[in-house]
Design a protein around this motif. Structure first.
Motif, mmCIF file in Angstrom:
data_model
loop_
_atom_site.group_PDB
_atom_site.id
_atom_site.type_symbol
_atom_site.label_atom_id
_atom_site.label_comp_id
_atom_site.label_asym_id
_atom_site.label_seq_id
_atom_site.Cartn_x
_atom_site.Cartn_y
_atom_site.Cartn_z
ATOM 1 N N MET A 1 0.841 -1.185 0.000
ATOM 2 C CA MET A 1 0.000 0.000 0.000
ATOM 3 C C MET A 1 0.884 1.246 0.000
ATOM 4 S SD MET A 1 -3.322 0.779 2.180
ATOM 5 C CE MET A 1 -3.440 2.267 3.105
ATOM 6 N N ILE A 2 0.427 2.293 -0.666
ATOM 7 C CA ILE A 2 1.202 3.530 -0.744
ATOM 8 C C ILE A 2 0.897 4.414 0.463
ATOM 9 C CG2 ILE A 2 1.384 3.501 -3.250
ATOM 10 C CD1 ILE A 2 -0.918 5.510 -3.385
ATOM 11 N N TYR A 22 -1.200 2.500 -13.751
ATOM 12 C CA TYR A 22 -0.843 1.788 -12.526
ATOM 13 C C TYR A 22 -0.928 2.714 -11.304
ATOM 14 C CZ TYR A 22 1.738 -1.172 -9.294
ATOM 15 O OH TYR A 22 2.111 -1.923 -8.195
ATOM 16 N N GLU A 23 -0.479 3.957 -11.442
ATOM 17 C CA GLU A 23 -0.570 4.920 -10.341
ATOM 18 C C GLU A 23 -2.030 5.196 -9.983
ATOM 19 O OE1 GLU A 23 3.359 7.751 -10.640
ATOM 20 O OE2 GLU A 23 1.756 8.096 -12.098
ATOM 21 N N LYS A 26 -3.373 2.299 -7.961
ATOM 22 C CA LYS A 26 -2.880 2.365 -6.585
ATOM 23 C C LYS A 26 -3.623 3.445 -5.800
ATOM 24 C CE LYS A 26 1.567 2.831 -7.443
ATOM 25 N NZ LYS A 26 3.038 2.901 -7.274
ATOM 26 N N HIS A 30 -5.983 3.047 -2.471
ATOM 27 C CA HIS A 30 -5.661 3.799 -1.256
ATOM 28 C C HIS A 30 -6.865 4.614 -0.794
ATOM 29 C CE1 HIS A 30 -2.965 5.766 1.627
ATOM 30 N NE2 HIS A 30 -3.656 6.865 1.354
#
Length: 76
Positions: A1-2, A22-23, A26, A30
């Motif tokens: 996890m970011i 991809y960002e 994520k 989140h």
């Protein structure tokens, strides 16, 4: 996890279509977990929308230099 810091950076990039797929994935994951980042993302979207509606623009380099010169003249 970011981290939340990383999520904020990706959120800002996503608003200006600079984030990769991809960002964005994520970030979505989140946001599902983090309430604070969810609120930040919504506020960021509203701010971007308002700026787009206002049709804000930046000064060109030439206009910036002209403004600096005028300010120098009035101060002197």
């Amino acid at each position: 996890m970011i981290s939340c810091d990383k999520a904020a950076v990706i959120c800002n990039k996503a608003q200006y279509d600079e984030a990769t797929f991809y960002e964005k994935v994520k970030l979505k994951f989140h946001i599902l977990i983090c309430k604070a980042c969810s609120v930040h993302s919504k506020k960021n979207s509203v701010l971007t929308s308002l700026c787009d509606k206002a049709k804000l623009s930046n000064l060109s380099e030439k206009e910036k230099e002209e403004m600096k010169n005028k300010l120098k003249e009035t101060v002197s």
